[in-house]
Structure formats: C-alpha cells, structure tokens
Design an enzyme around this catalytic site. Structure first.
Site, PDB file in Angstrom:
ATOM      1  N   LYS A  54       0.844  -1.205   0.000  1.00 11.52           N
ATOM      2  CA  LYS A  54       0.000   0.000   0.000  1.00 11.52           C
ATOM      3  C   LYS A  54       0.871   1.244   0.000  1.00 11.52           C
ATOM      4  CE  LYS A  54      -3.890  -2.236   2.225  1.00 11.52           C
ATOM      5  NZ  LYS A  54      -4.512  -2.671   3.465  1.00 11.52           N
ATOM      6  N   GLN A  98      -5.075  -1.463   9.563  1.00 13.32           N
ATOM      7  CA  GLN A  98      -4.973  -2.809   8.998  1.00 13.32           C
ATOM      8  C   GLN A  98      -5.632  -3.822   9.936  1.00 13.32           C
ATOM      9  OE1 GLN A  98      -3.515  -3.524   5.890  1.00 13.32           O
ATOM     10  NE2 GLN A  98      -4.362  -5.560   6.221  1.00 13.32           N
ATOM     11  N   ASP A 121     -11.503   2.885   3.992  1.00 16.70           N
ATOM     12  CA  ASP A 121     -11.927   1.479   3.908  1.00 16.70           C
ATOM     13  C   ASP A 121     -13.454   1.369   3.840  1.00 16.70           C
ATOM     14  OD1 ASP A 121     -10.139  -0.583   3.615  1.00 16.70           O
ATOM     15  OD2 ASP A 121      -9.624  -0.704   5.738  1.00 16.70           O
TER      16      ASP A 121
END
Ligand code: NDP
Length: 296
Positions: A54, A98, A121
């Site tokens: 990422k 995460q 997200d």
C-alpha cells in the site's frame, strides 16, 4: 468457447494511472497533496506485506504515505489517541487501520473512531449507513473494485440478476448494496442458503466471496454469466503452495461469458480502489470536484 478473462491486473493499473493523473492535477492546480495514513498493530507477516505494498503504490500515485507501526501490546487508549491525531491532521485525507487487530483491541470501536470523511476502507458505521441509504459514502475497496470491473464490462447493470455468495460486512453486504444501487435484482446467499446451485444458476452476475477453495463449479453457472471471484484461498497442489479463488476456474470458464481469475482478478483492484478512495476523500475535504469513474 471459453469466457473472456477479465484482466484485473491491467484494469487496476489503469485505475492507478487515473488516480495519479488526478493527484497531479490537484497538486498543480490547487497545491494539495492527498495523504494516506496506514496503521499496523503487531507483526503479522501477511499484514506487513499488504501495508508495504500500500505504501509503495501510494507514493507511486504521487500521494503522501504515512506508516504507523505499533507494537502488538499497544493499548486501546494509545491506538485511539493516534487515530484522534490523524483525524486532526490536515495532511492526512485517508486513514486505514490494517485488520485483523490483536484480540485485546476493540476493532469496531477503533474503526468508528476514524473520521468518516477519512474512512477510506468504508467500514465506519456512518459510511455503511450512507451506502445502505443511497447517500454519498466512502465505499469498501474490494466491492468497489468489483463494481468498476462490472460496469466496464457491461456498461449498465440495470435489470440484471446478481447473486452475491457471502454476506460479510467487508465484501458480501456492501457488494450487494452497490449492485442494488446500480439497479440489479440482488440475491444474497450464505452458509444457510438452501440449494445454492440453483440460485447461482439464475445469476447474470455471480460474485463469490466465501473463502472456500473452488466451491463454485461449472454446473452452478448460467451460460454466459459474468463471474467475479473475490476469494483468496491458499491450497497445496502437486506439493506446491498455490492461490485459488472460490470459483473452480477450469470448469466455470468454459460456461461463463466473462470471469475474473485468481490471482490477477479482484485482488489488484483492492489497493487501486484504496488509492481512488484517498483521492476522493481529499477532493471532498477541499470542496473540489471528484474524479469521474473512481467512485460508486
Ligand atoms: P467471511 O469469512 O467474513 O465471510 C464468508 C461468507 O461466506 C459468510 O457470509 C458465510 O456465510 C459465507 N459462506 C461460508 N460457507 C458457505 C457455503 N458453503 N455456502 C455459501 N456461503 C458460505 O469472508 P470475507 O467476506 O472476509 O472474504 C471472503 C473471501 O474473499 C475470502 O477468501 C477472502 O480471503 C477474500 N477477500 C479477498 C479480498 C481481495 O482483495 N480480493 C478482500 C477481502 C476478502 P455465513 O454468514 O452464513 O457464515
């Protein structure tokens, strides 16, 4: 004749190129640089690989990347304090924590502490509610990537029967909402669904997000259907470790009209859509027009 294989790797590269163009324009015309902060708690090797990828792709797209690596023993209070700082930081437009988090941390509380405008997200309860009510939301990356590929392949999805196998909060449910938003007739199947095969056979669009290796077989697919395989399963074949999807590619590809492979299908789209969401969040934060084709 075998169905068309949808090249997710090439599609993701094109999305990343469009994001990079949008980022360059923001920088030149408005002096704004989108920033993505990724928070990793603990030392899970798979998560470390994701976070590194990422970071690399964020920088390649011309954005600022902020990595926060915390020890597995980090307290809830310290993690929430970091998120509060990132919420207040004007150089950060997207925040990603995460998952999974170590068991002593409350993932729901952590996610719902992120500013919804920076929730790239799309897991914050407000974004879930906005998506469910057809309002402008941050949309979870994996289903957004699937939607982009479906729109690219079909143009309009209106009136198509979409079957989503899997009802998780991160893939199945938002995927179903997005397909409904594009006027599909949507069926959601799960582990308690009766006669899954005949339900799948009714699908013009079949999305498999289950986590069971190659469970969707050719006899479960309508001829000509578009099959999107979200699954990532590690299996051993001929003594070698391999990645396979939830779809049995060998028996489904001769029946399907189009199919995403594993690897090289949905997977690469997830980070591309994370970058797209960060750009979108930055544009919204500055009241600037959003790039076309990168949101739901
Ligand atoms: P979850 O385990 O959270 O959800 C799996 C879903 O599948 C559940 O809704 C479950 O039903 C359903 N299910 C399980 N067994 C069956 C069955 N026999 N028949 C029908 N439905 C069944 O998984 P995720 O949604 O998080 O992920 C799904 C897959 O997608 C995984 O392989 C994961 O690795 C992959 N993935 C890939 C990503 C990418 O970037 N490509 C990103 C995220 C996930 P029930 O609710 O009844 O238990």
């Amino acid at each position: 004749m075998a169905g068309q294989v949808i090249d997710g790797k090439a599609f993701a590269a094109a999305v990343r190129a469009r994001v990079a163009q949008g980022v360059a324009r923001l920088r030149e015309e408005h002096g704004v640089v989108p920033g993505l902060a990724v928070v990793l708690v603990g030392e899970d090797p798979a998560s470390e690989v994701y976070v590194r990828n990422k970071g690399v792709q964020t920088v390649e797209a011309g954005m600022a990347s902020f990595e926060h690596k915390l020890s597995a023993e980090t307290s809830q209070a310290d993690l929430l304090a970091l998120i509060a700082r990132l919420n207040a930081d004007r150089s950060v437009h997207g925040i990603l924590v995460q998952l999974p988090l170590p068991a002593h941390l409350n993932a729901d509380l952590v996610i719902n502490t992120i500013d919804p405008a920076k929730d790239v997200d799309g897991f914050h309860i407000l974004n879930v509610g906005r998506l469910g009510t057809g309002q402008k939301a941050m949309v979870p990356c994996t289903p957004l990537g699937c939607l982009m590929m479906l729109r690219d392949h079909h143009g309009s999805l209106a009136g198509m029967h979409a079957v989503v196998v899997g009802r998780s909060n991160i893939v199945g449910k938002p995927m179903a909402q997005l397909l409904l938003g594009d006027s599909c007739t949507v069926t959601i199947a799960h582990s308690r669904t009766k006669d899954l095969a005949s339900i799948c056979r009714g699908a013009d669009i079949l999305v498999a997000a289950v986590g069971r290796a190659e469970m969707i077989t050719g006899d479960m697919v309508k001829p000509g259907a578009t099959v999107i395989d979200v699954g990532i399963n590690r299996v051993e074949r001929d003594g070698k470790a391999r990645l396979v999807g939830d779809v049995d590619f060998a028996s489904v590809s001769p029946v399907a009209g189009a199919i995403t492979p594993v690897p090289g299908g949905v997977g690469p789209m997830t980070i591309a859509c994370l970058l797209a969401n960060t750009l979108t969040a930055c544009c919204r934060a500055h009241g600037l027009p959003e790039p076309e084709g990168l949101t739901a």
